[in-house]
Write a protein that holds these residues in place. Sequence first.
Motif, mmCIF file in Angstrom:
data_model
loop_
_atom_site.group_PDB
_atom_site.id
_atom_site.type_symbol
_atom_site.label_atom_id
_atom_site.label_comp_id
_atom_site.label_asym_id
_atom_site.label_seq_id
_atom_site.Cartn_x
_atom_site.Cartn_y
_atom_site.Cartn_z
ATOM 1 N N LYS A 11 34.641 39.201 -31.352
ATOM 2 C CA LYS A 11 34.914 39.454 -32.765
ATOM 3 C C LYS A 11 33.657 39.659 -33.606
ATOM 4 O O LYS A 11 33.737 39.841 -34.809
ATOM 5 N N CYS A 12 32.473 39.652 -32.982
ATOM 6 C CA CYS A 12 31.230 39.973 -33.684
ATOM 7 C C CYS A 12 30.817 41.393 -33.315
ATOM 8 O O CYS A 12 30.696 42.249 -34.166
ATOM 9 N N ASN A 31 37.150 43.966 -28.763
ATOM 10 C CA ASN A 31 36.470 43.020 -29.647
ATOM 11 C C ASN A 31 35.222 42.362 -29.052
ATOM 12 O O ASN A 31 34.742 41.364 -29.569
ATOM 13 N N PRO A 87 32.485 45.047 -36.523
ATOM 14 C CA PRO A 87 33.664 44.773 -37.342
ATOM 15 C C PRO A 87 33.247 44.302 -38.739
ATOM 16 O O PRO A 87 32.212 43.649 -38.903
ATOM 17 N N ALA A 88 34.054 44.611 -39.729
ATOM 18 C CA ALA A 88 33.744 44.240 -41.115
ATOM 19 C C ALA A 88 33.584 42.730 -41.284
ATOM 20 O O ALA A 88 32.808 42.275 -42.118
ATOM 21 N N ASP A 89 34.295 41.958 -40.475
ATOM 22 C CA ASP A 89 34.231 40.498 -40.598
ATOM 23 C C ASP A 89 33.347 39.841 -39.529
ATOM 24 O O ASP A 89 33.457 38.642 -39.271
ATOM 25 N N ASP A 91 30.237 38.894 -39.453
ATOM 26 C CA ASP A 91 29.429 37.759 -39.910
ATOM 27 C C ASP A 91 30.258 36.482 -40.057
ATOM 28 O O ASP A 91 29.755 35.382 -39.859
ATOM 29 N N GLU A 92 31.532 36.635 -40.380
ATOM 30 C CA GLU A 92 32.416 35.474 -40.507
ATOM 31 C C GLU A 92 32.672 34.818 -39.150
ATOM 32 O O GLU A 92 32.918 33.615 -39.073
ATOM 33 N N TRP A 93 32.632 35.612 -38.079
ATOM 34 C CA TRP A 93 32.901 35.104 -36.729
ATOM 35 C C TRP A 93 31.649 34.627 -36.017
ATOM 36 O O TRP A 93 31.734 33.924 -35.020
#
Length: 109
Positions: A11-12, A31, A87-89, A91-93
Amino acid sequence: MTYVVTENCIKCKYMDCVEVCPVDCFYEGENMLVINPDECIDCGVCEPECPAEAIFPDTEPVAADWAEQNREYAVKWPNITRKGEPPADADEWKGVPDKAKLLSPNPGR
């Protein structure tokens, strides 16, 4: 020895590693990325480029569980030779533990 992508990539998928690989041994899943151990020349230039700190030599204990998955998915997923957009998110992952259950077996692009 070869290098292995571990669950920190899930997911990163930043793809900075792809840009520096001299033999194009990265393969893209939905992912995460993996390294084909039969193509990797053990140069290690990818390891410090990974913002998620997901790449390790296969001699490291953290990589042991992921070596076979890298081998398996490298023959199923498409080769990637250029850095794409993470992915846009992403950094959150980054740094989220226990992401193995989120691994998608689907190929990228």
